[in-house]
Motif scaffolding. Structure first.
Motif, mmCIF file in Angstrom:
data_model
loop_
_atom_site.group_PDB
_atom_site.id
_atom_site.type_symbol
_atom_site.label_atom_id
_atom_site.label_comp_id
_atom_site.label_asym_id
_atom_site.label_seq_id
_atom_site.Cartn_x
_atom_site.Cartn_y
_atom_site.Cartn_z
ATOM 1 N N VAL A 284 2.187 0.800 -11.752
ATOM 2 C CA VAL A 284 1.267 0.794 -12.887
ATOM 3 C C VAL A 284 0.029 0.007 -12.477
ATOM 4 C CG1 VAL A 284 0.963 0.243 -15.322
ATOM 5 C CG2 VAL A 284 3.241 0.808 -14.454
ATOM 6 N N MET A 285 -1.136 0.613 -12.627
ATOM 7 C CA MET A 285 -2.360 -0.004 -12.121
ATOM 8 C C MET A 285 -3.183 -0.712 -13.196
ATOM 9 S SD MET A 285 -2.259 0.440 -8.905
ATOM 10 C CE MET A 285 -0.460 0.414 -8.939
ATOM 11 N N THR A 286 -2.756 -0.686 -14.445
ATOM 12 C CA THR A 286 -3.538 -1.337 -15.502
ATOM 13 C C THR A 286 -3.662 -2.835 -15.255
ATOM 14 O OG1 THR A 286 -2.738 0.307 -17.092
ATOM 15 C CG2 THR A 286 -3.757 -1.689 -17.986
ATOM 16 N N GLY A 287 -2.538 -3.494 -15.023
ATOM 17 C CA GLY A 287 -2.562 -4.929 -14.770
ATOM 18 C C GLY A 287 -3.285 -5.271 -13.482
ATOM 19 N N ASN A 288 -3.106 -4.437 -12.446
ATOM 20 C CA ASN A 288 -3.779 -4.683 -11.180
ATOM 21 C C ASN A 288 -5.294 -4.550 -11.310
ATOM 22 O OD1 ASN A 288 -1.339 -5.083 -9.885
ATOM 23 N ND2 ASN A 288 -1.164 -2.976 -9.202
ATOM 24 N N PHE B 198 0.838 -1.207 0.000
ATOM 25 C CA PHE B 198 0.000 0.000 0.000
ATOM 26 C C PHE B 198 0.870 1.254 0.000
ATOM 27 C CE2 PHE B 198 -1.921 3.431 2.458
ATOM 28 C CZ PHE B 198 -3.126 3.635 1.785
ATOM 29 N N LEU B 199 1.887 1.282 0.857
ATOM 30 C CA LEU B 199 2.737 2.471 0.974
ATOM 31 C C LEU B 199 3.558 2.711 -0.290
ATOM 32 C CD1 LEU B 199 3.945 2.082 4.671
ATOM 33 C CD2 LEU B 199 2.274 3.719 3.781
ATOM 34 N N LEU B 200 4.079 1.639 -0.885
ATOM 35 C CA LEU B 200 4.854 1.794 -2.118
ATOM 36 C C LEU B 200 3.980 2.319 -3.250
ATOM 37 C CD1 LEU B 200 7.060 -1.427 -1.992
ATOM 38 C CD2 LEU B 200 7.885 0.936 -1.899
ATOM 39 N N SER B 201 2.760 1.824 -3.353
ATOM 40 C CA SER B 201 1.862 2.311 -4.405
ATOM 41 C C SER B 201 1.445 3.753 -4.130
ATOM 42 C CB SER B 201 0.628 1.408 -4.524
ATOM 43 O OG SER B 201 -0.138 1.435 -3.326
ATOM 44 N N TRP B 202 1.298 4.105 -2.844
ATOM 45 C CA TRP B 202 0.986 5.497 -2.504
ATOM 46 C C TRP B 202 2.114 6.415 -2.963
ATOM 47 C CZ3 TRP B 202 2.869 9.697 -0.005
ATOM 48 C CH2 TRP B 202 1.976 10.699 0.357
ATOM 49 N N ARG C 117 -5.009 -8.564 -1.700
ATOM 50 C CA ARG C 117 -3.656 -8.050 -1.920
ATOM 51 C C ARG C 117 -3.617 -6.967 -2.991
ATOM 52 N NH1 ARG C 117 -0.593 -11.686 -4.181
ATOM 53 N NH2 ARG C 117 -2.077 -13.400 -4.360
ATOM 54 N N VAL C 118 -4.478 -7.075 -3.995
ATOM 55 C CA VAL C 118 -4.460 -6.123 -5.108
ATOM 56 C C VAL C 118 -5.201 -4.840 -4.770
ATOM 57 C CG1 VAL C 118 -5.202 -5.737 -7.498
ATOM 58 C CG2 VAL C 118 -4.201 -7.930 -6.843
ATOM 59 N N PHE C 119 -6.324 -4.956 -4.096
ATOM 60 C CA PHE C 119 -7.157 -3.777 -3.826
ATOM 61 C C PHE C 119 -6.420 -2.706 -3.023
ATOM 62 C CE2 PHE C 119 -10.357 -1.421 -1.376
ATOM 63 C CZ PHE C 119 -11.112 -0.905 -2.424
ATOM 64 N N PRO C 120 -5.671 -3.057 -1.944
ATOM 65 C CA PRO C 120 -4.927 -2.011 -1.215
ATOM 66 C C PRO C 120 -3.899 -1.291 -2.076
ATOM 67 C CG PRO C 120 -5.092 -4.003 0.109
ATOM 68 C CD PRO C 120 -5.572 -4.369 -1.263
ATOM 69 N N VAL C 121 -3.295 -2.004 -3.035
ATOM 70 C CA VAL C 121 -2.302 -1.372 -3.906
ATOM 71 C C VAL C 121 -2.962 -0.336 -4.809
ATOM 72 C CG1 VAL C 121 -0.682 -1.794 -5.790
ATOM 73 C CG2 VAL C 121 -0.750 -3.355 -3.848
ATOM 74 N N ILE C 122 -4.102 -0.700 -5.402
ATOM 75 C CA ILE C 122 -4.834 0.245 -6.254
ATOM 76 C C ILE C 122 -5.309 1.441 -5.431
ATOM 77 C CG2 ILE C 122 -6.870 0.546 -7.713
ATOM 78 C CD1 ILE C 122 -6.638 -2.405 -8.467
#
Length: 278
Positions: free
Chosen positions: A151-155, A8-12, A192-197
């Protein structure tokens, strides 16, 4: 496996840095190269040669930075250093450079679009995000599986597929033996994916608010602080697990020595008993 909200923090951080650069650098993406290639094509059609060159130069910058990140990770593994912590440290250094260059040159951009300023700032940002891209691939064993944080396309694609799988599994007859398993697998991946997006979106919103409010790069102190804290946490976790592993190895070695000593003593005891009987 590195526990906690690291994904989550890295994607933020990626969302914050990418949005900040896009706003102040007039459409330069730092977290991924696809957008820069597309916008370079648009600039080329518009006969804007300087902007086209600037955006195209982001691609080799990204490639070189990822290559150097991979080499650093291999060297760290060879030295038995904590790869995740080492690469986070490298990203923190790169973000520091991005902050310094950005705060030094960006005031001139508030008055006019000047490619000679956009290029060095953009390249510094691309280097930082290229390290994060490489980090997610090279830090093997840190996360359960590879999930891009830049990159959020794949996620988004994976999240949508998992949602479909989950709904279909739940709507399947109760007699279907694999339905429950498919639902659990989809739910686990979504967790796992939703927090990253979400982190990427919140980072972008935070950058948009702070950049438009302050109109400076000083807000990049926030992602720099987050990456630095993650690096320290990764070093602490590595030292803790290393100390624990050494303690367990020491105990096992002592037990092995004790077993070996017992095995050596038994024959002499048996022979003494035999002699006494004779």
């Amino acid at each position: 496996m590195f526990l906690g909200p690291a994904g989550f923090l890295l994607s933020w951080v990626a969302g914050f840095v990418d949005t900040s650069a896009f706003i102040i650098l007039f459409g330069i993406f730092t977290a991924h190269v696809t957008g820069n290639i597309a916008l370079a094509g648009s600039s080329f059609v518009s006969s804007d040669e300087k902007t086209t060159i600037t955006r195209l130069l982001m691609l080799p910058t990204f490639v070189v930075a990822v290559a150097l990140t991979s080499l650093l990770a291999r060297y760290a593994r060879h030295k038995k250093w904590p790869v995740f912590a080492v690469l986070l440290t490298a990203e923190a250094v790169a973000l520091t450079g991005f902050l310094i260059i950005g705060t030094s040159l960006s005031p001139a951009l508030m008055l006019d679009v000047q490619e000679e300023y956009i290029l060095p700032i953009g390249m510094a940002g691309v280097v930082a995000m290229a390290i994060q891209n490489g980090l997610m691939k090279e830090a093997k064993g840190v996360f359960k599986s590879y999930i891009p944080t830049t990159v959020m396309t794949g996620n988004t694609t994976q999240l949508t597929i998992d949602m479909v799988q989950y709904l279909l599994a739940k709507l399947s007859p109760a007699s279907n033996p694999t339905a429950q398993l498919e639902a659990e697998e989809a739910l686990e991946r979504m967790s796992r994916v939703f927090p990253v997006i979400t982190g990427f979106a919140l980072g972008g919103l935070g950058a948009a608010y702070l950049i438009l409010l302050a109109e400076t790069w000083w807000s990049l102190v926030l992602p720099l602080a987050i990456i630095s804290i993650l690096a320290v946490a990764a070093y602490v976790e590595f030292n803790r697990t290393s100390t624990q592993a050494e303690a367990e190895s020491s105990v096992e070695a002592q037990m092995a020595v004790a077993v070996e000593a017992t095995a050596v003593e038994r024959p002499s005891d048996d022979s003494a008993l035999f002699r006494s009987e004779v």
